[in-house]
Enzyme design. Structure first.
Site, short mmCIF file in Angstrom:
data_model
loop_
_atom_site.label_atom_id
_atom_site.label_comp_id
_atom_site.label_asym_id
_atom_site.label_seq_id
_atom_site.Cartn_x
_atom_site.Cartn_y
_atom_site.Cartn_z
N GLY A 39 0.75 -1.25 0.00
CA GLY A 39 0.00 0.00 0.00
C GLY A 39 0.78 1.30 0.00
N THR A 40 1.55 1.54 1.05
CA THR A 40 2.25 2.81 1.16
C THR A 40 3.33 2.94 0.10
OG1 THR A 40 1.85 2.74 3.54
CG2 THR A 40 3.47 4.33 2.77
N SER A 58 -1.21 -2.57 2.94
CA SER A 58 0.12 -2.36 3.51
C SER A 58 0.63 -3.70 4.03
CB SER A 58 0.06 -1.33 4.63
OG SER A 58 -0.18 -0.05 4.10
N ASP A 64 1.93 -8.25 2.00
CA ASP A 64 2.96 -9.21 1.61
C ASP A 64 2.33 -10.55 1.24
OD1 ASP A 64 4.93 -7.30 2.27
OD2 ASP A 64 5.06 -8.03 4.33
N HIS A 91 5.36 -8.12 11.39
CA HIS A 91 4.79 -9.12 10.47
C HIS A 91 5.90 -9.97 9.84
CE1 HIS A 91 5.84 -5.69 8.01
NE2 HIS A 91 5.63 -6.37 6.90
#
Length: 135
Positions: A39-40, A58, A64, A91
């Site tokens: 996202g970012t 994100s 991912d 994460h």
């Protein structure tokens, strides 16, 4: 006509500026590819580099894993994942799963700028598809 390469672009927070610089350096090639990004990172690539990017969630929210799923379905040709090895990531299991999926499916995965540059050169020159060479 060669097929359009599909490249995933991911960068941890402390590596996002490096990703922007990388994308600016390789913009001419990346504009001829189908790009997906977390996202970012994807937002910055669109806003600051002017690339068309399919944005996932994100990374910490599952981005991912979304990229890993597309990779497992054969819809990703390479992953450029600028990881921050000095900062723990909440994460981390998702990150490891994505890198493992690259290994399982024989997909190039660059985790630093030097390797990322080499992957861009190889993808730009490769005929046939690099995945078919070692199939």
């Amino acid at each position: 006509m060669p097929k359009r390469r599909r490249i995933a672009l991911i960068a941890h927070d402390h590596k996002k500026d490096d990703m922007i610089a990388f994308a600016q350096t390789h913009k001419a090639f990346l504009m001829r590819c189908d790009l997906l990004a977390t996202g970012t990172t994807g937002g910055r690539l669109q806003d600051e580099v002017g690339l068309s990017v399919q944005r996932m969630l994100s990374g910490p929210w599952g981005g991912d894993l979304q990229i890993g799923a597309q990779l497992a379905e054969g819809r990703v040709d390479a992953v450029i994942f600028l990881r921050d090895p000095m900062t723990p990531q909440p994460h981390e299991p998702d990150i490891n799963a994505l890198v493992r999926a690259c290994d399982v499916h024989n997909i190039p995965c660059a985790t630093n700028l030097a390797t990322a540059d080499l992957v861009m050169i190889a993808l730009g020159l490769a005929q046939p598809d690099p995945k078919e060479i070692h199939a």
